[in-house]
Design a protein around this motif. Structure first.
Motif, PDB file in Angstrom:
ATOM      1  N   VAL A 176       5.946 -30.228 -16.297  1.00 17.81           N
ATOM      2  CA  VAL A 176       4.556 -29.840 -16.543  1.00 17.81           C
ATOM      3  C   VAL A 176       4.091 -30.360 -17.899  1.00 17.81           C
ATOM      4  O   VAL A 176       2.904 -30.571 -18.103  1.00 17.81           O
ATOM      5  N   HIS A 218       1.355 -32.997  -8.020  1.00 19.64           N
ATOM      6  CA  HIS A 218       2.306 -32.167  -8.755  1.00 19.64           C
ATOM      7  C   HIS A 218       1.628 -31.105  -9.616  1.00 19.64           C
ATOM      8  O   HIS A 218       1.896 -29.907  -9.472  1.00 19.64           O
ATOM      9  N   MET A 219       0.751 -31.509 -10.511  1.00 23.10           N
ATOM     10  CA  MET A 219       0.104 -30.566 -11.427  1.00 23.10           C
ATOM     11  C   MET A 219      -0.854 -29.638 -10.695  1.00 23.10           C
ATOM     12  O   MET A 219      -0.942 -28.451 -11.023  1.00 23.10           O
ATOM     13  N   THR A 233      -0.444 -16.071  -9.208  1.00 25.61           N
ATOM     14  CA  THR A 233       0.532 -15.341 -10.019  1.00 25.61           C
ATOM     15  C   THR A 233      -0.158 -14.596 -11.149  1.00 25.61           C
ATOM     16  O   THR A 233       0.115 -13.415 -11.399  1.00 25.61           O
ATOM     17  N   ARG A 271       2.778 -37.016 -15.945  1.00 24.81           N
ATOM     18  CA  ARG A 271       2.307 -36.109 -14.892  1.00 24.81           C
ATOM     19  C   ARG A 271       0.855 -35.702 -15.148  1.00 24.81           C
ATOM     20  O   ARG A 271       0.058 -35.588 -14.214  1.00 24.81           O
ATOM     21  N   THR A 324      -0.163 -22.476  -7.819  1.00 24.75           N
ATOM     22  CA  THR A 324       0.815 -21.394  -7.877  1.00 24.75           C
ATOM     23  C   THR A 324       0.499 -20.441  -9.025  1.00 24.75           C
ATOM     24  O   THR A 324       0.655 -19.226  -8.894  1.00 24.75           O
ATOM     25  N   ALA A 325       0.044 -20.997 -10.147  1.00 26.77           N
ATOM     26  CA  ALA A 325      -0.208 -20.177 -11.340  1.00 26.77           C
ATOM     27  C   ALA A 325      -1.377 -19.221 -11.148  1.00 26.77           C
ATOM     28  O   ALA A 325      -1.337 -18.086 -11.637  1.00 26.77           O
ATOM     29  N   ALA A 357      10.159 -28.540 -15.064  1.00 29.78           N
ATOM     30  CA  ALA A 357       9.185 -28.760 -13.984  1.00 29.78           C
ATOM     31  C   ALA A 357       8.291 -29.955 -14.257  1.00 29.78           C
ATOM     32  O   ALA A 357       7.398 -30.248 -13.457  1.00 29.78           O
ATOM     33  N   LEU A 381       8.868 -25.062 -18.145  1.00 31.86           N
ATOM     34  CA  LEU A 381       7.799 -26.066 -18.219  1.00 31.86           C
ATOM     35  C   LEU A 381       8.371 -27.470 -18.349  1.00 31.86           C
ATOM     36  O   LEU A 381       7.879 -28.413 -17.726  1.00 31.86           O
ATOM     37  N   VAL A 424       1.140 -26.910  -9.285  1.00 30.46           N
ATOM     38  CA  VAL A 424       1.506 -25.915 -10.301  1.00 30.46           C
ATOM     39  C   VAL A 424       0.338 -24.958 -10.535  1.00 30.46           C
ATOM     40  O   VAL A 424       0.515 -23.740 -10.594  1.00 30.46           O
ATOM     41  N   PHE A 425      -0.871 -25.499 -10.657  1.00 29.91           N
ATOM     42  CA  PHE A 425      -2.051 -24.650 -10.865  1.00 29.91           C
ATOM     43  C   PHE A 425      -2.297 -23.741  -9.667  1.00 29.91           C
ATOM     44  O   PHE A 425      -2.684 -22.583  -9.827  1.00 29.91           O
TER      45      PHE A 425
END
Length: 184
Positions: A68, A84-85, A95, A73, A91-92, A66, A63, A88-89
């Motif tokens: 995060v 950017h954020m 997953t 950010r 991708t999350a 990255a 974290l 990340v979301f």
């Protein structure tokens, strides 16, 4: 499977417990002290909770690297000035979806041997989600961090985040205190 007397079943139910025939004859769960032991267990379960501590530390490092947990950010995200954020979301979410599906379909036991169950969520009118999301979002916007990264920030040397951690703990405690009187 041992047959419990009906009076014993009523006692278990009265104490808030439930009798699950699939797990009724399994041995009791391991104690926390045993789970935190340094020596790996020889049982069929994970070697101990220390593994999860190490995974948590590694996740905190990821974290941090990255960015995060970066306040800049997060502000960039809330002002819609950067992807950017949101990346990340994006991708999350898949997953987490894949992880939950794997848990449901393959690994259905906790370290203590209990079945993992994920109760269905009932949307209702959605008021509780709107109110909860608003409170969460306000806290996130004010502190610049959601609950997970709070600890990563503290581990990264941002000492002032202790105020946000204490506030999050107080909010959680308050919710636990008021939960029975809130509209769920």
């Amino acid at each position: 499977m041992p047959d419990l007397e009906s009076s014993e079943r009523r006692l278990v139910a009265a104490q808030g417990g439930a009798i699950n025939p699939a797990t009724e004859d399994r041995p009791p769960s391991r104690l926390s002290a045993e789970m935190f032991s340094a020596a790996p267990s020889s049982g069929p379960h994970a070697p101990g909770l220390w593994v999860y501590l190490l995974v948590g530390v590694a996740f905190g490092i990821v974290l941090t690297k990255a960015e995060v947990i970066s306040w800049f950010r997060i502000q960039e995200m809330f002002r819609f000035q950067g992807f950017h954020m949101f990346g990340v979301f994006a991708t999350a979410l898949p997953t987490a979806t894949i992880g939950v599906q794997l848990l449901k379909r393959r690994w259905r036991r906790t370290l203590g041997g209990d079945a993992i169950t994920i109760p269905p969520k009932h949307l209702g009118k959605g008021v509780r989600y709107a109110v909860g999301g608003t409170i969460f979002g306000l806290g996130w916007a004010l502190t610049g961090a959601c609950p997970g990264p709070l600890f990563a920030l503290f581990g990264g040397g941002v000492g002032v985040i202790v105020v946000a951690i204490a506030s999050a703990m107080l909010g959680t405690w308050t919710y636990g205190l008021l939960r029975s009187r809130l509209p769920h």
